[in-house]
Scaffold this motif. Structure first.
Motif, short mmCIF file in Angstrom:
data_model
loop_
_atom_site.label_atom_id
_atom_site.label_comp_id
_atom_site.label_asym_id
_atom_site.label_seq_id
_atom_site.Cartn_x
_atom_site.Cartn_y
_atom_site.Cartn_z
N LEU A 55 -5.91 -2.56 -15.26
CA LEU A 55 -5.12 -1.26 -15.52
C LEU A 55 -5.04 -1.16 -17.12
CD1 LEU A 55 -2.59 -1.18 -12.45
CD2 LEU A 55 -4.65 -0.03 -12.72
N GLN B 241 -3.96 -4.36 -2.28
CA GLN B 241 -5.05 -3.17 -2.19
C GLN B 241 -6.33 -3.52 -2.18
OE1 GLN B 241 -3.39 0.67 -3.69
NE2 GLN B 241 -1.79 -0.68 -4.78
N ASP C 134 -7.02 6.62 -5.29
CA ASP C 134 -6.12 6.17 -4.30
C ASP C 134 -5.42 4.77 -4.62
OD1 ASP C 134 -7.60 7.92 -2.98
OD2 ASP C 134 -8.91 6.41 -2.11
N PHE C 135 -5.74 4.24 -5.93
CA PHE C 135 -4.97 3.00 -6.23
C PHE C 135 -3.47 3.43 -6.56
CE2 PHE C 135 -3.83 -0.44 -8.69
CZ PHE C 135 -4.22 -1.56 -8.04
N ARG C 136 -2.47 2.79 -5.89
CA ARG C 136 -1.14 2.91 -6.18
C ARG C 136 -0.90 1.89 -7.09
NH1 ARG C 136 0.57 0.65 -1.72
NH2 ARG C 136 -1.78 1.07 -0.51
N ILE C 137 -0.32 2.41 -8.39
CA ILE C 137 0.07 1.51 -9.31
C ILE C 137 1.32 0.75 -8.92
CG2 ILE C 137 0.45 1.43 -11.92
CD1 ILE C 137 -2.02 2.54 -11.69
N PHE D 180 -10.53 -2.13 -0.82
CA PHE D 180 -11.69 -1.58 -1.71
C PHE D 180 -12.77 -1.65 -0.88
CE2 PHE D 180 -14.56 -1.35 -4.94
CZ PHE D 180 -14.41 -0.30 -5.68
N ARG D 181 -13.42 -0.48 -0.68
CA ARG D 181 -14.75 -0.33 -0.10
C ARG D 181 -15.91 -0.68 -1.06
NH1 ARG D 181 -14.71 4.49 0.76
NH2 ARG D 181 -12.51 4.97 0.56
N GLN E 203 -12.56 5.77 -5.29
CA GLN E 203 -11.43 5.13 -4.72
C GLN E 203 -10.48 4.87 -5.64
OE1 GLN E 203 -12.34 2.09 -1.67
NE2 GLN E 203 -14.44 2.40 -2.63
N PHE F 49 -0.50 -9.05 -12.72
CA PHE F 49 0.23 -8.17 -11.44
C PHE F 49 -0.65 -8.73 -10.38
CE2 PHE F 49 -2.58 -4.82 -10.39
CZ PHE F 49 -3.34 -4.58 -11.48
#
Lengths: 140, 140
Positions: A129, A106, B109-112, A110-111, B106, A102
């Motif tokens: 994931l 984003q 915050d990750f949007r799947i 990422f910091r 973080q 995928f």
DNA sequence: ATAGCAGATAAGAATTATTCTTGACTGGGA
DNA sequence: TCCCAGTCAAGAATAATTCTTATCTGCTAT
């Protein structure tokens, strides 16, 4: 302290707390480098000269099953290759091993933690994931 | 199309474009499932009955070196275990294999992506930061 | 189109990681 | 203390990957 968690988990699971297991666990818990099986074997053998390599494998298998420790990297045994050379990520089914690609924009957001920056230069952010695919019972 | 990239990369690298290599590349490029070496071997052998398994390994090694494809998962050969059972992530040096743990808030915050949701249920977000550690020349 | 050669291949042996088999041994509950 | 399910050591067996060697073939210069 991790040793306590190990002792507790062993009692819960009805696993015998042997000298070998204790030393093997001590060895890996003491290191922050995720040593491979053979390295652990050689180190512990210094203390228990009769130790068999297979005991290290079996101990790790038991501790993995009891979730006292985890295998680093899911794809372990066989080499797999990916013809997709664009930066991308994977969804991995922890049951059957299915891997699907995928993409995500984003990763730019990422910091990188300061601690990581002090260890070296980061070239890529890879996201995995982990879950259960539909065929294995996920998202029913 | 990937085949073109393969042909181009082969010419650039001065690699001979053999029948075997072409078919092996075709096989893995056609699949989105990152099949293991043996699976590719069996499929291609249907077309080239004299194919040797080692040729598949060598071809992948060459294509990996030329960056036509990438190995899925960096830690390949030996089993490694992690006594850290809290959710955490890894910084991995792609040169020497050093692995260090780090934490990040973080992941919440990750949007799947929707596509992933349609494949199954996600249980964990694992992040691997890949780069070069200081000892290997990163962050000089 | 062809020759020559560097690099590629097939076949099977060798190596390395992991697991299995077997018989002896032991932790810890009764 | 006795007992026995679970554990261990040792070495054999399996499985993945790599190496060796002799043969062959794509490709460049001709």
């Amino acid at each position: 302290m991790r040793l306590e968690a190990f002792v507790r988990a062993s009692r819960n699971a009805g696993i015998k707390l042997t000298h070998q297991r204790l030393e093997i666990f001590r060895e890996i818990a003491a290191s922050s480098e995720h040593p491979d099986v053979d390295t652990v074997f050689r180190k512990v053998r210094g203390r228990i000269p009769t130790l068999a390599l297979d005991t290290v494998y079996r101990t790790f298998a038991v501790l993995e099953r009891e979730k006292v420790l985890a295998r680093v990297s899911l794809f372990s045994d066989k080499a797999r290759f990916d013809p997709n050379t664009e930066p991308h990520h994977h969804f991995v089914c922890t049951k059957c091993g299915l891997v699907r690609d995928f993409y995500s924009g984003q990763t730019e957001d990422f910091r990188i933690p300061e601690s990581v920056k002090s260890w070296g230069a980061v070239d890529a952010v890879y996201i995995e994931l982990r879950g259960i695919c539909r065929a294995c019972g996920g998202n029913l």
